[in-house]
Scaffold this active site. Structure first.
Site, PDB file in Angstrom:
ATOM      1  N   PHE A 146       0.876  -1.173   0.000  1.00 54.83           N
ATOM      2  CA  PHE A 146       0.000   0.000   0.000  1.00 54.83           C
ATOM      3  C   PHE A 146       0.918   1.229   0.000  1.00 54.83           C
ATOM      4  CE2 PHE A 146      -2.799   3.128   1.890  1.00 54.83           C
ATOM      5  CZ  PHE A 146      -4.032   2.817   1.352  1.00 54.83           C
ATOM      6  N   LYS A 167     -11.022  -1.101   9.063  1.00 56.66           N
ATOM      7  CA  LYS A 167     -11.261  -2.166   8.081  1.00 56.66           C
ATOM      8  C   LYS A 167     -12.033  -3.296   8.765  1.00 56.66           C
ATOM      9  CE  LYS A 167      -7.648  -0.451   5.180  1.00 56.66           C
ATOM     10  NZ  LYS A 167      -6.208  -0.371   4.916  1.00 56.66           N
TER      11      LYS A 167
HETATM   12  C1  LIG Z   1      -5.647   0.788   4.646  1.00 60.80           C
HETATM   13  C2  LIG Z   1      -4.173   0.772   4.738  1.00 60.80           C
HETATM   14  C3  LIG Z   1      -3.485   1.880   5.205  1.00 60.80           C
HETATM   15  C4  LIG Z   1      -4.240   3.139   5.572  1.00 60.80           C
HETATM   16  O1  LIG Z   1      -3.482   4.075   6.239  1.00 60.80           O
HETATM   17  P1  LIG Z   1      -4.211   5.366   6.828  1.00 60.80           P
HETATM   18  O2  LIG Z   1      -3.179   6.059   7.597  1.00 60.80           O
HETATM   19  O3  LIG Z   1      -5.380   4.882   7.645  1.00 60.80           O
HETATM   20  O4  LIG Z   1      -4.726   6.154   5.682  1.00 60.80           O
HETATM   21  C5  LIG Z   1      -2.115   1.782   5.315  1.00 60.80           C
HETATM   22  N1  LIG Z   1      -1.452   0.655   4.972  1.00 60.80           N
HETATM   23  C6  LIG Z   1      -2.100  -0.439   4.515  1.00 60.80           C
HETATM   24  C7  LIG Z   1      -1.352  -1.674   4.162  1.00 60.80           C
HETATM   25  C8  LIG Z   1      -3.472  -0.393   4.369  1.00 60.80           C
HETATM   26  O5  LIG Z   1      -4.127  -1.462   3.889  1.00 60.80           O
END
Ligand SMILES: *Cc1c(COP(=O)(O)O)cnc(C)c1O
Length: 414
Positions: free
Chosen positions: A131, A228
Protein backbone atom coordinates in the site's frame (compact mmCIF):
# COMPACT_ATOMS: atom_id res chain seq x y z
CA UNK A 1 -25.56 -24.96 -15.08
CA UNK A 2 -28.12 -27.70 -14.39
CA UNK A 3 -30.89 -27.27 -11.82
CA UNK A 4 -29.36 -30.13 -9.85
CA UNK A 5 -26.01 -28.42 -9.70
CA UNK A 6 -27.69 -25.16 -8.64
CA UNK A 7 -29.53 -26.94 -5.85
CA UNK A 8 -26.37 -28.70 -4.72
CA UNK A 9 -24.54 -25.38 -4.46
CA UNK A 10 -27.35 -23.81 -2.44
CA UNK A 11 -27.46 -26.84 -0.16
CA UNK A 12 -23.74 -26.66 0.35
CA UNK A 13 -24.01 -22.97 1.30
CA UNK A 14 -26.60 -23.81 3.94
CA UNK A 15 -24.53 -26.73 5.21
CA UNK A 16 -21.41 -24.56 5.55
CA UNK A 17 -23.42 -21.89 7.35
CA UNK A 18 -24.63 -24.44 9.87
CA UNK A 19 -21.07 -25.71 10.35
CA UNK A 20 -19.87 -22.18 11.14
CA UNK A 21 -22.87 -21.08 13.19
CA UNK A 22 -20.77 -20.39 16.30
CA UNK A 23 -18.93 -17.53 14.59
CA UNK A 24 -22.01 -15.90 13.05
CA UNK A 25 -22.31 -12.34 14.42
CA UNK A 26 -24.65 -11.00 11.73
CA UNK A 27 -27.13 -9.79 14.34
CA UNK A 28 -24.50 -7.56 15.91
CA UNK A 29 -24.25 -5.49 12.71
CA UNK A 30 -26.52 -3.03 10.94
CA UNK A 31 -26.49 -3.46 7.17
CA UNK A 32 -28.86 -1.96 4.61
CA UNK A 33 -31.57 -4.22 3.23
CA UNK A 34 -30.64 -5.90 -0.04
CA UNK A 35 -26.91 -5.26 0.23
CA UNK A 36 -24.21 -7.90 0.24
CA UNK A 37 -21.26 -6.04 1.65
CA UNK A 38 -17.92 -7.22 0.30
CA UNK A 39 -15.94 -4.15 1.30
CA UNK A 40 -15.39 -4.74 5.01
CA UNK A 41 -11.69 -4.73 4.14
CA UNK A 42 -11.97 -1.05 3.25
CA UNK A 43 -14.63 0.24 5.63
CA UNK A 44 -16.02 -2.35 8.02
CA UNK A 45 -19.80 -2.36 8.52
CA UNK A 46 -21.35 -0.56 11.47
CA UNK A 47 -22.27 -2.61 14.49
CA UNK A 48 -25.06 -1.86 16.93
CA UNK A 49 -22.48 -1.67 19.71
CA UNK A 50 -20.27 0.79 17.79
CA UNK A 51 -23.28 3.01 17.12
CA UNK A 52 -24.43 2.87 20.73
CA UNK A 53 -20.96 3.47 22.11
CA UNK A 54 -20.60 6.52 19.86
CA UNK A 55 -24.00 7.88 20.88
CA UNK A 56 -23.15 7.36 24.56
CA UNK A 57 -19.75 9.01 24.21
CA UNK A 58 -21.35 12.05 22.58
CA UNK A 59 -24.58 12.41 24.51
CA UNK A 60 -23.87 11.26 28.03
CA UNK A 61 -20.10 11.49 28.35
CA UNK A 62 -19.34 14.65 26.39
CA UNK A 63 -22.78 16.19 26.79
CA UNK A 64 -23.25 15.61 30.52
CA UNK A 65 -19.95 14.68 32.08
CA UNK A 66 -18.04 17.31 30.12
CA UNK A 67 -14.39 17.55 31.24
CA UNK A 68 -15.07 15.09 34.06
CA UNK A 69 -15.37 12.32 31.45
CA UNK A 70 -11.59 12.12 31.15
CA UNK A 71 -11.71 10.42 34.55
CA UNK A 72 -15.30 9.29 34.97
CA UNK A 73 -15.52 7.60 31.56
CA UNK A 74 -11.82 6.71 31.53
CA UNK A 75 -11.12 8.62 28.32
CA UNK A 76 -7.53 9.15 29.35
CA UNK A 77 -6.67 5.45 29.52
CA UNK A 78 -8.74 4.43 26.49
CA UNK A 79 -5.71 4.09 24.13
CA UNK A 80 -4.19 1.34 26.30
CA UNK A 81 -7.54 -0.24 27.25
CA UNK A 82 -8.66 -0.61 23.64
CA UNK A 83 -5.11 -1.59 22.71
CA UNK A 84 -5.44 -4.55 25.08
CA UNK A 85 -8.62 -5.68 23.32
CA UNK A 86 -6.82 -5.62 19.98
CA UNK A 87 -3.78 -7.35 21.49
CA UNK A 88 -5.96 -10.35 22.30
CA UNK A 89 -7.08 -10.56 18.64
CA UNK A 90 -3.56 -10.44 17.20
CA UNK A 91 -1.88 -12.77 19.68
CA UNK A 92 -0.01 -10.13 21.68
CA UNK A 93 0.21 -9.70 25.45
CA UNK A 94 -1.71 -6.98 27.22
CA UNK A 95 0.31 -3.81 27.63
CA UNK A 96 1.93 -4.13 24.20
CA UNK A 97 -0.64 -2.36 21.99
CA UNK A 98 -1.88 1.22 21.97
CA UNK A 99 -4.45 2.93 19.72
CA UNK A 100 -4.77 6.56 18.76
CA UNK A 101 -3.08 7.74 15.57
CA UNK A 102 -3.65 6.78 11.94
CA UNK A 103 -1.95 3.75 10.44
CA UNK A 104 0.38 6.06 8.54
CA UNK A 105 1.55 7.82 11.72
CA UNK A 106 1.72 4.58 13.70
CA UNK A 107 3.87 3.07 10.97
CA UNK A 108 6.14 6.09 11.02
CA UNK A 109 6.62 5.67 14.76
CA UNK A 110 7.28 1.94 14.46
CA UNK A 111 9.69 2.08 11.51
CA UNK A 112 11.60 5.04 12.91
CA UNK A 113 11.94 3.54 16.38
CA UNK A 114 12.89 0.13 14.98
CA UNK A 115 15.57 1.52 12.69
CA UNK A 116 17.09 3.39 15.61
CA UNK A 117 17.38 0.14 17.56
CA UNK A 118 19.90 -1.05 14.95
CA UNK A 119 22.17 2.00 14.56
CA UNK A 120 24.98 -0.01 12.94
CA UNK A 121 22.73 -1.14 10.05
CA UNK A 122 22.04 0.91 6.92
CA UNK A 123 19.25 -0.89 5.03
CA UNK A 124 15.49 -1.10 5.45
CA UNK A 125 13.57 -3.61 3.33
CA UNK A 126 10.01 -3.09 2.20
CA UNK A 127 7.68 -4.37 -0.52
CA UNK A 128 7.46 -2.22 -3.68
CA UNK A 129 3.86 -3.43 -4.07
CA UNK A 130 2.85 -2.37 -0.57
CA UNK A 131 0.00 0.00 0.00
CA UNK A 132 1.62 3.28 -1.08
CA UNK A 133 1.59 4.93 2.34
CA UNK A 134 3.79 2.10 3.65
CA UNK A 135 6.41 2.73 0.96
CA UNK A 136 6.20 6.52 1.43
CA UNK A 137 6.59 6.35 5.20
CA UNK A 138 9.47 3.90 5.04
CA UNK A 139 11.21 6.00 2.41
CA UNK A 140 10.70 9.13 4.51
CA UNK A 141 12.22 7.50 7.60
CA UNK A 142 15.20 6.29 5.55
CA UNK A 143 15.74 9.81 4.19
CA UNK A 144 15.57 11.30 7.67
CA UNK A 145 17.94 8.77 9.23
CA UNK A 146 20.33 8.50 6.28
CA UNK A 147 19.41 4.88 5.58
CA UNK A 148 18.93 3.05 2.29
CA UNK A 149 15.47 1.85 1.33
CA UNK A 150 15.61 -1.41 -0.59
CA UNK A 151 12.45 -2.55 -2.34
CA UNK A 152 12.29 -6.33 -2.08
CA UNK A 153 9.16 -8.42 -2.51
CA UNK A 154 8.21 -10.41 0.59
CA UNK A 155 8.58 -13.40 -1.74
CA UNK A 156 12.33 -12.74 -1.84
CA UNK A 157 12.80 -11.32 1.66
CA UNK A 158 14.13 -14.49 3.30
CA UNK A 159 16.73 -14.95 0.54
CA UNK A 160 17.76 -11.29 0.79
CA UNK A 161 18.17 -11.52 4.54
CA UNK A 162 20.12 -14.80 4.62
CA UNK A 163 23.78 -14.22 5.31
CA UNK A 164 23.43 -10.42 5.25
CA UNK A 165 24.83 -8.00 7.80
CA UNK A 166 23.45 -4.67 6.56
CA UNK A 167 19.71 -4.88 7.23
CA UNK A 168 18.23 -3.00 10.18
CA UNK A 169 14.59 -3.74 9.53
CA UNK A 170 12.25 -5.73 7.30
CA UNK A 171 8.93 -3.85 7.11
CA UNK A 172 6.17 -5.82 5.42
CA UNK A 173 2.41 -6.16 5.16
CA UNK A 174 1.00 -9.40 6.48
CA UNK A 175 -1.60 -9.55 3.68
CA UNK A 176 -1.14 -7.84 0.31
CA UNK A 177 -3.95 -5.27 0.08
CA UNK A 178 -4.39 -5.83 -3.65
CA UNK A 179 -3.92 -9.55 -4.24
CA UNK A 180 -4.89 -10.82 -0.79
CA UNK A 181 -1.75 -12.96 -0.54
CA UNK A 182 -0.81 -13.81 3.05
CA UNK A 183 2.91 -13.70 3.78
CA UNK A 184 4.71 -15.87 6.30
CA UNK A 185 5.14 -13.55 9.27
CA UNK A 186 7.05 -16.07 11.37
CA UNK A 187 9.43 -17.14 8.60
CA UNK A 188 10.38 -13.61 7.50
CA UNK A 189 10.72 -12.47 11.12
CA UNK A 190 12.91 -15.49 11.88
CA UNK A 191 15.11 -14.76 8.85
CA UNK A 192 15.46 -11.16 10.05
CA UNK A 193 16.37 -12.22 13.58
CA UNK A 194 18.92 -14.74 12.29
CA UNK A 195 20.99 -11.86 10.94
CA UNK A 196 20.32 -9.42 13.76
CA UNK A 197 17.61 -7.43 11.97
CA UNK A 198 14.12 -6.56 13.24
CA UNK A 199 10.72 -7.10 11.64
CA UNK A 200 7.74 -4.73 11.51
CA UNK A 201 4.37 -5.96 10.25
CA UNK A 202 1.42 -4.04 8.85
CA UNK A 203 -1.72 -5.94 9.87
CA UNK A 204 -4.23 -3.68 8.08
CA UNK A 205 -5.65 -6.62 6.12
CA UNK A 206 -5.17 -9.35 8.69
CA UNK A 207 -6.26 -7.91 12.05
CA UNK A 208 -9.68 -9.32 12.90
CA UNK A 209 -9.68 -12.05 10.25
CA UNK A 210 -6.39 -13.94 10.55
CA UNK A 211 -5.08 -15.52 13.76
CA UNK A 212 -2.04 -13.28 13.50
CA UNK A 213 0.03 -14.62 16.39
CA UNK A 214 2.43 -11.72 16.95
CA UNK A 215 4.08 -13.30 20.00
CA UNK A 216 4.20 -16.75 18.42
CA UNK A 217 5.77 -15.27 15.28
CA UNK A 218 8.17 -13.19 17.40
CA UNK A 219 7.26 -9.94 15.60
CA UNK A 220 9.12 -6.88 16.90
CA UNK A 221 6.68 -4.18 15.82
CA UNK A 222 3.29 -4.10 14.18
CA UNK A 223 0.62 -1.63 13.15
CA UNK A 224 -2.91 -2.04 11.86
CA UNK A 225 -6.07 -0.31 10.88
CA UNK A 226 -9.17 0.25 13.02
CA UNK A 227 -11.69 0.93 10.27
CA UNK A 228 -11.26 -2.17 8.08
CA UNK A 229 -12.22 -5.61 9.38
CA UNK A 230 -12.29 -4.32 12.97
CA UNK A 231 -15.25 -2.11 11.97
CA UNK A 232 -14.21 0.85 14.12
CA UNK A 233 -15.84 3.38 11.76
CA UNK A 234 -14.59 5.84 9.14
CA UNK A 235 -11.14 7.13 10.05
CA UNK A 236 -11.04 4.99 13.20
CA UNK A 237 -7.74 5.15 15.08
CA UNK A 238 -5.09 2.60 14.20
CA UNK A 239 -3.02 0.49 16.60
CA UNK A 240 0.67 0.10 17.28
CA UNK A 241 2.33 -2.97 18.81
CA UNK A 242 5.79 -2.93 20.37
CA UNK A 243 7.13 -6.29 21.57
CA UNK A 244 7.64 -6.16 25.34
CA UNK A 245 11.40 -6.70 25.10
CA UNK A 246 11.75 -3.52 23.01
CA UNK A 247 9.59 -1.25 25.15
CA UNK A 248 12.37 -0.01 27.41
CA UNK A 249 14.47 1.00 24.38
CA UNK A 250 11.59 2.29 22.26
CA UNK A 251 12.15 5.94 21.39
CA UNK A 252 9.04 7.64 20.10
CA UNK A 253 10.08 9.85 17.16
CA UNK A 254 7.23 12.21 18.06
CA UNK A 255 7.80 13.27 21.65
CA UNK A 256 4.46 14.49 22.86
CA UNK A 257 2.98 15.11 26.25
CA UNK A 258 0.78 11.98 26.12
CA UNK A 259 3.84 9.76 25.95
CA UNK A 260 5.35 11.49 28.99
CA UNK A 261 5.74 9.69 32.32
CA UNK A 262 3.87 12.51 34.10
CA UNK A 263 1.88 14.48 31.54
CA UNK A 264 0.19 16.70 34.09
CA UNK A 265 3.45 17.66 35.73
CA UNK A 266 3.68 19.97 32.70
CA UNK A 267 7.44 19.67 32.70
CA UNK A 268 9.49 20.93 29.75
CA UNK A 269 11.82 17.92 30.13
CA UNK A 270 10.67 14.80 28.33
CA UNK A 271 10.68 11.65 30.44
CA UNK A 272 9.11 8.79 28.48
CA UNK A 273 6.33 6.87 30.22
CA UNK A 274 6.90 3.23 31.08
CA UNK A 275 5.49 0.59 28.80
CA UNK A 276 3.40 1.09 25.68
CA UNK A 277 2.16 4.49 26.93
CA UNK A 278 5.41 6.00 25.64
CA UNK A 279 4.15 5.26 22.12
CA UNK A 280 1.33 7.79 22.60
CA UNK A 281 1.68 11.26 21.13
CA UNK A 282 -1.09 13.79 21.76
CA UNK A 283 -4.66 13.88 23.02
CA UNK A 284 -6.41 10.73 21.79
CA UNK A 285 -9.38 10.91 19.37
CA UNK A 286 -11.91 9.97 22.04
CA UNK A 287 -15.01 9.64 19.84
CA UNK A 288 -13.17 7.47 17.34
CA UNK A 289 -11.81 5.26 20.09
CA UNK A 290 -15.30 4.94 21.60
CA UNK A 291 -16.68 3.64 18.30
CA UNK A 292 -13.78 1.22 17.95
CA UNK A 293 -14.18 -0.02 21.51
CA UNK A 294 -17.85 -0.70 20.86
CA UNK A 295 -17.07 -2.45 17.59
CA UNK A 296 -14.55 -4.78 19.21
CA UNK A 297 -17.22 -6.25 21.48
CA UNK A 298 -18.36 -8.22 18.40
CA UNK A 299 -15.32 -10.46 19.00
CA UNK A 300 -16.26 -11.28 22.60
CA UNK A 301 -16.45 -15.02 23.10
CA UNK A 302 -14.86 -15.74 19.73
CA UNK A 303 -11.66 -17.64 19.16
CA UNK A 304 -9.53 -16.14 16.36
CA UNK A 305 -8.76 -19.64 15.08
CA UNK A 306 -12.49 -20.17 14.52
CA UNK A 307 -12.87 -16.75 12.90
CA UNK A 308 -9.97 -17.60 10.59
CA UNK A 309 -11.57 -20.94 9.66
CA UNK A 310 -14.85 -19.17 8.85
CA UNK A 311 -13.00 -16.60 6.76
CA UNK A 312 -11.14 -19.29 4.78
CA UNK A 313 -14.40 -21.16 4.31
CA UNK A 314 -16.16 -18.06 2.92
CA UNK A 315 -13.38 -17.14 0.48
CA UNK A 316 -12.85 -20.79 -0.47
CA UNK A 317 -16.56 -21.23 -1.11
CA UNK A 318 -16.63 -18.08 -3.25
CA UNK A 319 -13.93 -19.53 -5.50
CA UNK A 320 -15.82 -22.83 -5.58
CA UNK A 321 -18.98 -20.97 -6.67
CA UNK A 322 -17.11 -19.10 -9.41
CA UNK A 323 -15.76 -22.40 -10.73
CA UNK A 324 -19.17 -24.07 -10.55
CA UNK A 325 -20.93 -21.10 -12.19
CA UNK A 326 -18.35 -20.92 -14.98
CA UNK A 327 -17.02 -17.46 -14.13
CA UNK A 328 -13.54 -17.73 -15.49
CA UNK A 329 -11.89 -14.43 -14.57
CA UNK A 330 -8.28 -14.90 -13.48
CA UNK A 331 -8.10 -15.15 -9.68
CA UNK A 332 -5.00 -13.41 -8.35
CA UNK A 333 -5.56 -14.48 -4.73
CA UNK A 334 -3.90 -17.78 -3.78
CA UNK A 335 -6.32 -20.71 -3.87
CA UNK A 336 -4.54 -22.38 -0.99
CA UNK A 337 -4.58 -21.06 2.58
CA UNK A 338 -1.95 -18.40 1.89
CA UNK A 339 -4.61 -15.73 1.63
CA UNK A 340 -6.26 -13.16 3.85
CA UNK A 341 -10.02 -12.67 3.77
CA UNK A 342 -10.46 -11.39 0.23
CA UNK A 343 -10.67 -12.68 -3.31
CA UNK A 344 -9.26 -10.48 -6.07
CA UNK A 345 -10.04 -11.06 -9.71
CA UNK A 346 -8.66 -9.53 -12.88
CA UNK A 347 -10.82 -8.00 -15.57
CA UNK A 348 -9.83 -5.42 -18.20
CA UNK A 349 -12.92 -3.38 -17.26
CA UNK A 350 -12.54 -4.03 -13.53
CA UNK A 351 -13.79 -0.59 -12.49
CA UNK A 352 -17.01 -0.98 -14.49
CA UNK A 353 -17.49 -4.56 -13.25
CA UNK A 354 -17.42 -3.25 -9.67
CA UNK A 355 -19.89 -0.48 -10.54
CA UNK A 356 -22.24 -3.00 -12.16
CA UNK A 357 -22.02 -5.19 -9.06
CA UNK A 358 -22.76 -2.22 -6.82
CA UNK A 359 -25.83 -1.44 -8.93
CA UNK A 360 -26.99 -4.97 -8.03
CA UNK A 361 -26.36 -4.42 -4.31
CA UNK A 362 -23.04 -6.28 -4.14
CA UNK A 363 -20.52 -3.77 -2.85
CA UNK A 364 -16.85 -4.45 -3.52
CA UNK A 365 -14.10 -2.18 -4.74
CA UNK A 366 -11.67 -1.58 -7.56
CA UNK A 367 -7.91 -1.38 -7.26
CA UNK A 368 -5.54 -0.25 -9.98
CA UNK A 369 -4.92 -1.38 -12.59
CA UNK A 370 -7.48 -4.13 -13.26
CA UNK A 371 -8.47 -5.67 -9.93
CA UNK A 372 -11.99 -6.43 -8.72
CA UNK A 373 -11.38 -6.71 -4.99
CA UNK A 374 -13.95 -8.49 -2.85
CA UNK A 375 -13.47 -8.66 0.92
CA UNK A 376 -15.28 -11.22 3.07
CA UNK A 377 -15.71 -9.98 6.62
CA UNK A 378 -16.35 -13.25 8.43
CA UNK A 379 -18.47 -11.91 11.28
CA UNK A 380 -21.37 -10.66 9.17
CA UNK A 381 -21.25 -12.60 5.90
CA UNK A 382 -22.74 -16.02 5.32
CA UNK A 383 -22.04 -18.68 2.71
CA UNK A 384 -25.49 -17.97 1.28
CA UNK A 385 -24.43 -14.33 0.78
CA UNK A 386 -21.30 -15.60 -0.94
CA UNK A 387 -23.31 -17.72 -3.37
CA UNK A 388 -25.67 -14.82 -4.13
CA UNK A 389 -22.69 -12.53 -4.79
CA UNK A 390 -21.11 -15.10 -7.11
CA UNK A 391 -24.36 -15.35 -9.09
CA UNK A 392 -24.51 -11.57 -9.45
CA UNK A 393 -20.92 -11.53 -10.70
CA UNK A 394 -21.74 -14.23 -13.24
CA UNK A 395 -24.71 -12.20 -14.48
CA UNK A 396 -22.64 -9.00 -14.71
CA UNK A 397 -20.02 -10.80 -16.80
CA UNK A 398 -22.32 -12.99 -18.91
CA UNK A 399 -24.70 -10.11 -19.62
CA UNK A 400 -21.81 -7.70 -20.28
CA UNK A 401 -23.44 -5.27 -17.83
CA UNK A 402 -20.05 -3.71 -17.20
CA UNK A 403 -20.11 -2.30 -20.74
CA UNK A 404 -23.00 0.05 -19.93
CA UNK A 405 -21.86 3.66 -20.12
CA UNK A 406 -23.18 4.57 -16.65
CA UNK A 407 -20.65 2.18 -15.09
CA UNK A 408 -17.60 3.88 -16.63
CA UNK A 409 -17.69 7.23 -14.76
CA UNK A 410 -15.08 7.35 -11.99
CA UNK A 411 -15.69 8.88 -8.58
CA UNK A 412 -12.91 10.29 -6.37
CA UNK A 413 -12.84 7.23 -4.10
CA UNK A 414 -12.79 3.92 -5.93
C1 LIG B 1 -5.65 0.79 4.65
C2 LIG B 1 -4.17 0.77 4.74
C3 LIG B 1 -3.49 1.88 5.21
C4 LIG B 1 -4.24 3.14 5.57
O1 LIG B 1 -3.48 4.07 6.24
P1 LIG B 1 -4.21 5.37 6.83
O2 LIG B 1 -3.18 6.06 7.60
O3 LIG B 1 -5.38 4.88 7.64
O4 LIG B 1 -4.73 6.15 5.68
C5 LIG B 1 -2.11 1.78 5.32
N1 LIG B 1 -1.45 0.65 4.97
C6 LIG B 1 -2.10 -0.44 4.51
C7 LIG B 1 -1.35 -1.67 4.16
C8 LIG B 1 -3.47 -0.39 4.37
O5 LIG B 1 -4.13 -1.46 3.89
Amino acid sequence: MSDNAQTALAQRARHLDSEHLATDRRDAFVLPEGVIYLDGNSLGAMSVAARDATADAVTRQWGQQLIRAWNESAWWTAPERVGDRIASLVGAPSGSVVVGDSTTISLFKAVHAAARLRPDRRVVLTDPDSFPTDVHVTRGVCDQLGLTLELVSPRDAVARLEGSNDVALAAYSHVDYRTGELWDLAAITEAAHQVGALACWDLCHSAGVVDVGLTEGAADFAVGCGYKYLSGGPGAPAFLFVAPQHLAEFTNPILGWNGHAAPFAMSPDHVPADGITRARVGTPPVLGIAALEGALTAYEGLDMGDVRRRSLSLTGFFVECLDALGVDLPIVTPRDDRRGSQVSLRHPAAYAVVQALIARGVIGDFREPDIVRLGFAPLYLSHEDVLTAARHLRDVIDGAEFARPEHAARAAVT
